[in-house]
Write a protein that holds these residues in place. Structure first.
Motif, short mmCIF file in Angstrom:
data_model
loop_
_atom_site.label_atom_id
_atom_site.label_comp_id
_atom_site.label_asym_id
_atom_site.label_seq_id
_atom_site.Cartn_x
_atom_site.Cartn_y
_atom_site.Cartn_z
N LEU A 178 -13.66 -18.74 -20.18
CA LEU A 178 -13.92 -18.13 -18.88
C LEU A 178 -13.52 -16.66 -18.92
O LEU A 178 -12.39 -16.32 -19.29
CB LEU A 178 -13.13 -18.84 -17.77
CG LEU A 178 -13.16 -18.19 -16.39
CD1 LEU A 178 -14.58 -18.21 -15.82
CD2 LEU A 178 -12.20 -18.89 -15.45
N LYS A 204 -15.87 -25.59 -6.69
CA LYS A 204 -15.84 -24.18 -6.29
C LYS A 204 -14.98 -23.94 -5.06
O LYS A 204 -14.59 -22.81 -4.80
CB LYS A 204 -17.25 -23.65 -6.07
CG LYS A 204 -17.99 -24.25 -4.91
CD LYS A 204 -19.39 -23.69 -4.85
CE LYS A 204 -20.19 -24.38 -3.76
NZ LYS A 204 -21.57 -23.89 -3.77
N ILE A 246 -21.63 -16.74 -10.75
CA ILE A 246 -21.33 -17.28 -12.08
C ILE A 246 -22.47 -17.01 -13.05
O ILE A 246 -23.62 -16.85 -12.65
CB ILE A 246 -21.00 -18.78 -12.05
CG1 ILE A 246 -22.23 -19.61 -11.69
CG2 ILE A 246 -19.86 -19.08 -11.12
CD1 ILE A 246 -22.04 -21.10 -11.96
N PHE A 299 -18.96 -18.41 -17.80
CA PHE A 299 -18.54 -19.58 -18.56
C PHE A 299 -19.31 -19.57 -19.87
O PHE A 299 -20.54 -19.63 -19.86
CB PHE A 299 -18.84 -20.87 -17.78
CG PHE A 299 -18.03 -21.00 -16.51
CD1 PHE A 299 -16.73 -21.47 -16.54
CD2 PHE A 299 -18.58 -20.65 -15.29
CE1 PHE A 299 -15.99 -21.59 -15.38
CE2 PHE A 299 -17.86 -20.78 -14.12
CZ PHE A 299 -16.55 -21.25 -14.17
N LEU A 335 -10.51 -22.95 -13.56
CA LEU A 335 -10.50 -22.38 -12.22
C LEU A 335 -9.08 -22.30 -11.66
O LEU A 335 -8.70 -21.29 -11.05
CB LEU A 335 -11.40 -23.21 -11.29
CG LEU A 335 -12.90 -23.10 -11.52
CD1 LEU A 335 -13.65 -24.07 -10.63
CD2 LEU A 335 -13.39 -21.69 -11.31
N GLU A 359 -16.03 -31.36 -16.76
CA GLU A 359 -15.53 -31.16 -15.40
C GLU A 359 -14.02 -30.91 -15.40
O GLU A 359 -13.52 -30.04 -14.68
CB GLU A 359 -15.87 -32.38 -14.55
CG GLU A 359 -15.61 -32.21 -13.09
CD GLU A 359 -16.13 -33.36 -12.27
OE1 GLU A 359 -15.45 -33.72 -11.29
OE2 GLU A 359 -17.19 -33.92 -12.61
N ARG A 366 -22.66 -26.15 -14.61
CA ARG A 366 -23.03 -25.80 -13.23
C ARG A 366 -22.61 -26.88 -12.24
O ARG A 366 -22.11 -26.58 -11.15
CB ARG A 366 -24.53 -25.54 -13.12
CG ARG A 366 -24.97 -24.22 -13.69
CD ARG A 366 -26.40 -23.88 -13.30
NE ARG A 366 -27.34 -24.93 -13.60
CZ ARG A 366 -28.14 -24.94 -14.66
NH1 ARG A 366 -28.13 -23.94 -15.51
NH2 ARG A 366 -28.97 -25.94 -14.86
N TYR A 406 -18.82 -26.80 -11.77
CA TYR A 406 -18.44 -25.67 -10.93
C TYR A 406 -18.79 -25.96 -9.47
O TYR A 406 -17.99 -25.70 -8.57
CB TYR A 406 -19.16 -24.39 -11.39
CG TYR A 406 -18.94 -23.26 -10.42
CD1 TYR A 406 -17.73 -22.57 -10.38
CD2 TYR A 406 -19.92 -22.90 -9.50
CE1 TYR A 406 -17.52 -21.56 -9.47
CE2 TYR A 406 -19.72 -21.90 -8.58
CZ TYR A 406 -18.52 -21.23 -8.57
OH TYR A 406 -18.30 -20.24 -7.65
N ILE A 428 -13.40 -27.33 -16.67
CA ILE A 428 -13.78 -26.32 -15.67
C ILE A 428 -12.72 -26.24 -14.58
O ILE A 428 -12.30 -25.16 -14.16
CB ILE A 428 -15.16 -26.64 -15.06
CG1 ILE A 428 -16.27 -26.48 -16.10
CG2 ILE A 428 -15.44 -25.76 -13.83
CD1 ILE A 428 -16.58 -25.06 -16.51
N THR A 429 -12.24 -27.40 -14.12
CA THR A 429 -11.19 -27.44 -13.10
C THR A 429 -9.94 -26.74 -13.60
O THR A 429 -9.32 -25.95 -12.87
CB THR A 429 -10.87 -28.90 -12.72
OG1 THR A 429 -12.07 -29.55 -12.33
CG2 THR A 429 -9.88 -28.96 -11.59
#
Length: 97
Positions: free
Chosen positions: A8, A54, A24, A69, A90, A83, A47, A50, A86-87
């Motif tokens: 990221l 989000k 993004i 990303f 973030l 997932e 996607r 996210y 990504i979490t």
């Protein structure tokens, strides 16, 4: 920052009236997946992950987040694993801000 296999890169800029709070970019290099079907699958997974998470990004009316990303592996992963990564990214990004 990175949570293998995703990297990221982010930037916070001043936000103009009416612009979204975040934008993004999703990049899956051809070097890792020669077939477009596999690249598209990975992009779709990123996607979707996210989209689900989000709401973690604070709704700051003064700043806009630009995020990229970038995929860094030649292996496919389960959607749940993507997932989770990504979490993680973030949450770490929010801590840095």
């Amino acid at each position: 920052m990175s949570a293998f296999p995703i990297r990221l890169v982010f930037l916070s800029i001043p936000r103009d009236e009416g612009e979204p709070r975040a934008k993004i970019l999703v990049s899956v290099p051809k070097r890792y997946f020669k077939q477009a079907v596999k690249r598209n699958r990975v992009k779709r997974q990123i996607r979707e992950a996210y989209r689900k998470h989000k709401q973690l990004i604070p709704d700051d009316s003064k700043h806009q987040m630009l995020m990229a990303f970038i995929w860094m592996d030649s292996r496919l992963y389960d959607t749940s694993e993507v997932e989770r990564r990504i979490t993680n990214l973030l949450q770490r990004m929010i801590e840095r801000l």
